[in-house]
Design a protein around this motif. Structure first.
Motif, PDB file in Angstrom:
ATOM      1  N   SER A  16       0.802  -1.229   0.000  1.00 48.35           N
ATOM      2  CA  SER A  16       0.000   0.000   0.000  1.00 48.35           C
ATOM      3  C   SER A  16       0.836   1.282   0.000  1.00 48.35           C
ATOM      4  O   SER A  16       0.414   2.286   0.545  1.00 48.35           O
ATOM      5  CB  SER A  16      -0.958   0.003   1.192  1.00 48.35           C
ATOM      6  OG  SER A  16      -0.204   0.096   2.384  1.00 48.35           O
ATOM      7  N   ILE A  17       1.999   1.253  -0.598  1.00 49.55           N
ATOM      8  CA  ILE A  17       2.813   2.461  -0.707  1.00 49.55           C
ATOM      9  C   ILE A  17       2.071   3.454  -1.581  1.00 49.55           C
ATOM     10  O   ILE A  17       1.637   3.134  -2.688  1.00 49.55           O
ATOM     11  CB  ILE A  17       4.211   2.151  -1.294  1.00 49.55           C
ATOM     12  CG1 ILE A  17       4.972   1.222  -0.346  1.00 49.55           C
ATOM     13  CG2 ILE A  17       4.983   3.430  -1.541  1.00 49.55           C
ATOM     14  CD1 ILE A  17       6.277   0.729  -0.909  1.00 49.55           C
ATOM     15  N   THR A  18       1.908   4.683  -1.077  1.00 49.99           N
ATOM     16  CA  THR A  18       1.110   5.655  -1.807  1.00 49.99           C
ATOM     17  C   THR A  18       1.897   6.351  -2.918  1.00 49.99           C
ATOM     18  O   THR A  18       1.334   6.684  -3.944  1.00 49.99           O
ATOM     19  CB  THR A  18       0.533   6.711  -0.848  1.00 49.99           C
ATOM     20  OG1 THR A  18       1.603   7.303  -0.114  1.00 49.99           O
ATOM     21  CG2 THR A  18      -0.460   6.076   0.110  1.00 49.99           C
ATOM     22  N   LYS A  19       3.180   6.586  -2.708  1.00 45.85           N
ATOM     23  CA  LYS A  19       3.996   7.235  -3.737  1.00 45.85           C
ATOM     24  C   LYS A  19       5.316   6.489  -3.878  1.00 45.85           C
ATOM     25  O   LYS A  19       5.919   6.094  -2.889  1.00 45.85           O
ATOM     26  CB  LYS A  19       4.290   8.687  -3.366  1.00 45.85           C
ATOM     27  CG  LYS A  19       3.130   9.610  -3.530  1.00 45.85           C
ATOM     28  CD  LYS A  19       3.581  11.061  -3.386  1.00 45.85           C
ATOM     29  CE  LYS A  19       2.430  11.995  -3.635  1.00 45.85           C
ATOM     30  NZ  LYS A  19       2.858  13.383  -3.650  1.00 45.85           N
ATOM     31  N   ASN A  20       5.773   6.375  -5.115  1.00 42.09           N
ATOM     32  CA  ASN A  20       7.082   5.776  -5.321  1.00 42.09           C
ATOM     33  C   ASN A  20       8.134   6.886  -5.383  1.00 42.09           C
ATOM     34  O   ASN A  20       7.814   8.069  -5.352  1.00 42.09           O
ATOM     35  CB  ASN A  20       7.090   4.904  -6.585  1.00 42.09           C
ATOM     36  CG  ASN A  20       6.851   5.706  -7.853  1.00 42.09           C
ATOM     37  OD1 ASN A  20       7.325   6.839  -7.990  1.00 42.09           O
ATOM     38  ND2 ASN A  20       6.125   5.129  -8.796  1.00 42.09           N
ATOM     39  N   SER A  21       9.372   6.507  -5.464  1.00 43.90           N
ATOM     40  CA  SER A  21      10.484   7.467  -5.434  1.00 43.90           C
ATOM     41  C   SER A  21      10.414   8.495  -6.562  1.00 43.90           C
ATOM     42  O   SER A  21      10.736   9.666  -6.366  1.00 43.90           O
ATOM     43  CB  SER A  21      11.827   6.744  -5.491  1.00 43.90           C
ATOM     44  OG  SER A  21      11.998   5.951  -4.352  1.00 43.90           O
ATOM     45  N   LEU A  22      10.009   8.070  -7.745  1.00 42.71           N
ATOM     46  CA  LEU A  22       9.926   9.000  -8.870  1.00 42.71           C
ATOM     47  C   LEU A  22       8.859  10.058  -8.646  1.00 42.71           C
ATOM     48  O   LEU A  22       9.039  11.231  -8.990  1.00 42.71           O
ATOM     49  CB  LEU A  22       9.661   8.242 -10.175  1.00 42.71           C
ATOM     50  CG  LEU A  22      10.834   7.406 -10.694  1.00 42.71           C
ATOM     51  CD1 LEU A  22      10.411   6.601 -11.921  1.00 42.71           C
ATOM     52  CD2 LEU A  22      12.032   8.287 -11.005  1.00 42.71           C
ATOM     53  N   GLU A  23       7.735   9.665  -8.044  1.00 40.35           N
ATOM     54  CA  GLU A  23       6.670  10.626  -7.752  1.00 40.35           C
ATOM     55  C   GLU A  23       7.117  11.613  -6.678  1.00 40.35           C
ATOM     56  O   GLU A  23       6.845  12.812  -6.776  1.00 40.35           O
ATOM     57  CB  GLU A  23       5.398   9.898  -7.294  1.00 40.35           C
ATOM     58  CG  GLU A  23       4.743   9.096  -8.399  1.00 40.35           C
ATOM     59  CD  GLU A  23       3.646   8.179  -7.882  1.00 40.35           C
ATOM     60  OE1 GLU A  23       2.621   8.086  -8.579  1.00 40.35           O
ATOM     61  OE2 GLU A  23       3.803   7.580  -6.797  1.00 40.35           O
ATOM     62  N   ILE A  24       7.823  11.118  -5.684  1.00 37.87           N
ATOM     63  CA  ILE A  24       8.332  11.992  -4.626  1.00 37.87           C
ATOM     64  C   ILE A  24       9.369  12.956  -5.202  1.00 37.87           C
ATOM     65  O   ILE A  24       9.362  14.149  -4.891  1.00 37.87           O
ATOM     66  CB  ILE A  24       8.917  11.155  -3.470  1.00 37.87           C
ATOM     67  CG1 ILE A  24       7.786  10.382  -2.773  1.00 37.87           C
ATOM     68  CG2 ILE A  24       9.655  12.040  -2.475  1.00 37.87           C
ATOM     69  CD1 ILE A  24       8.264   9.329  -1.795  1.00 37.87           C
ATOM     70  N   LYS A  25      10.238  12.445  -6.067  1.00 39.25           N
ATOM     71  CA  LYS A  25      11.249  13.296  -6.709  1.00 39.25           C
ATOM     72  C   LYS A  25      10.561  14.414  -7.512  1.00 39.25           C
ATOM     73  O   LYS A  25      10.989  15.560  -7.491  1.00 39.25           O
ATOM     74  CB  LYS A  25      12.143  12.466  -7.623  1.00 39.25           C
ATOM     75  CG  LYS A  25      13.216  13.274  -8.310  1.00 39.25           C
ATOM     76  CD  LYS A  25      14.085  12.403  -9.205  1.00 39.25           C
ATOM     77  CE  LYS A  25      15.124  13.255  -9.898  1.00 39.25           C
ATOM     78  NZ  LYS A  25      15.941  12.483 -10.820  1.00 39.25           N
ATOM     79  N   LYS A  26       9.498  14.064  -8.222  1.00 38.46           N
ATOM     80  CA  LYS A  26       8.746  15.050  -9.004  1.00 38.46           C
ATOM     81  C   LYS A  26       8.177  16.139  -8.087  1.00 38.46           C
ATOM     82  O   LYS A  26       8.272  17.329  -8.399  1.00 38.46           O
ATOM     83  CB  LYS A  26       7.621  14.342  -9.761  1.00 38.46           C
ATOM     84  CG  LYS A  26       6.792  15.240 -10.641  1.00 38.46           C
ATOM     85  CD  LYS A  26       5.695  14.439 -11.337  1.00 38.46           C
ATOM     86  CE  LYS A  26       4.682  15.376 -11.949  1.00 38.46           C
ATOM     87  NZ  LYS A  26       3.481  14.695 -12.394  1.00 38.46           N
ATOM     88  N   ASP A  27       7.609  15.736  -6.947  1.00 43.37           N
ATOM     89  CA  ASP A  27       7.067  16.703  -5.986  1.00 43.37           C
ATOM     90  C   ASP A  27       8.155  17.620  -5.442  1.00 43.37           C
ATOM     91  O   ASP A  27       7.958  18.838  -5.315  1.00 43.37           O
ATOM     92  CB  ASP A  27       6.384  15.978  -4.816  1.00 43.37           C
ATOM     93  CG  ASP A  27       5.111  15.270  -5.218  1.00 43.37           C
ATOM     94  OD1 ASP A  27       4.587  15.528  -6.329  1.00 43.37           O
ATOM     95  OD2 ASP A  27       4.628  14.447  -4.407  1.00 43.37           O
ATOM     96  N   VAL A  28       9.299  17.040  -5.108  1.00 42.97           N
ATOM     97  CA  VAL A  28      10.411  17.832  -4.563  1.00 42.97           C
ATOM     98  C   VAL A  28      10.923  18.818  -5.610  1.00 42.97           C
ATOM     99  O   VAL A  28      11.165  19.989  -5.312  1.00 42.97           O
ATOM    100  CB  VAL A  28      11.541  16.912  -4.051  1.00 42.97           C
ATOM    101  CG1 VAL A  28      12.804  17.708  -3.731  1.00 42.97           C
ATOM    102  CG2 VAL A  28      11.073  16.125  -2.821  1.00 42.97           C
TER     103      VAL A  28
END
Length: 165
Positions: free
Chosen positions: A58-70
């Protein structure tokens, strides 16, 4: 920076019992000064992960999505501070905090309550405001809202939880 709250490392851990005496804990914690803690933006309590949690999908965001947000938040900050000699919220000086991190009435009430209840220093106050600006940027919000400020305040709980014995 990673800190344990006692010599055995289990003080405050809900899954293990601490074997240290109150005197050992107090002596151990006294090695970390309040002014040093004030210079750390975020204090986050992390507990050991249980095996079943590792198996959870149930991980809501993966690393690429988090990187995009940052990266999005970094772009917001770069645009906001294009006429300043800074790039990130963490670099804001007190006069710039007043300019770029205005709080509404409800947010001011929350910050005042936290300031008194947690016994915050001026340095901790400024760090919370800057962190709440970053949280708002990550959320794509032009203004610091109560939820952003509340999240930033919660990251300052360990210095009061463990270092005020």
């Amino acid at each position: 920076m990673f800190l344990h709250a006692c010599p055995c490392g289990y003080y405050g851990d809900v899954s293990h019992s601490c074997s240290c005496t109150p005197q050992q804990i107090k002596k151990y914690l006294s090695k970390i000064s309040g002014p040093l803690l004030d210079r750390i933006d975020m204090h986050v309590e992390v507990f050991p992960v249980k095996y079943k949690e590792l198996e959870n999908d149930s991980i809501t965001k993966n690393s690429l999505e988090i990187k995009k947000d940052v990266n999005f938040a970094k772009e917001i900050q770069a645009e906001r501070y294009r006429k300043e000699s800074i790039v990130f919220n963490s670099q804001l000086k007190p006069s710039q905090i007043r300019k770029y991190c205005k709080l509404g009435a409800e947010e001011k009430r929350l910050m005042e309550e936290a300031f008194h209840k947690l016994g915050l220093s001026a340095r901790a106050y400024n760090r919370i405001i800057k962190l709440s600006r970053t949280i708002a940027d990550l959320a794509g919000s032009e203004h610091i809202e109560t939820e952003h400020l509340a999240e930033a305040i919660q990251y300052r709980n360990l210095d009061r939880k463990f270092w005020n014995l």
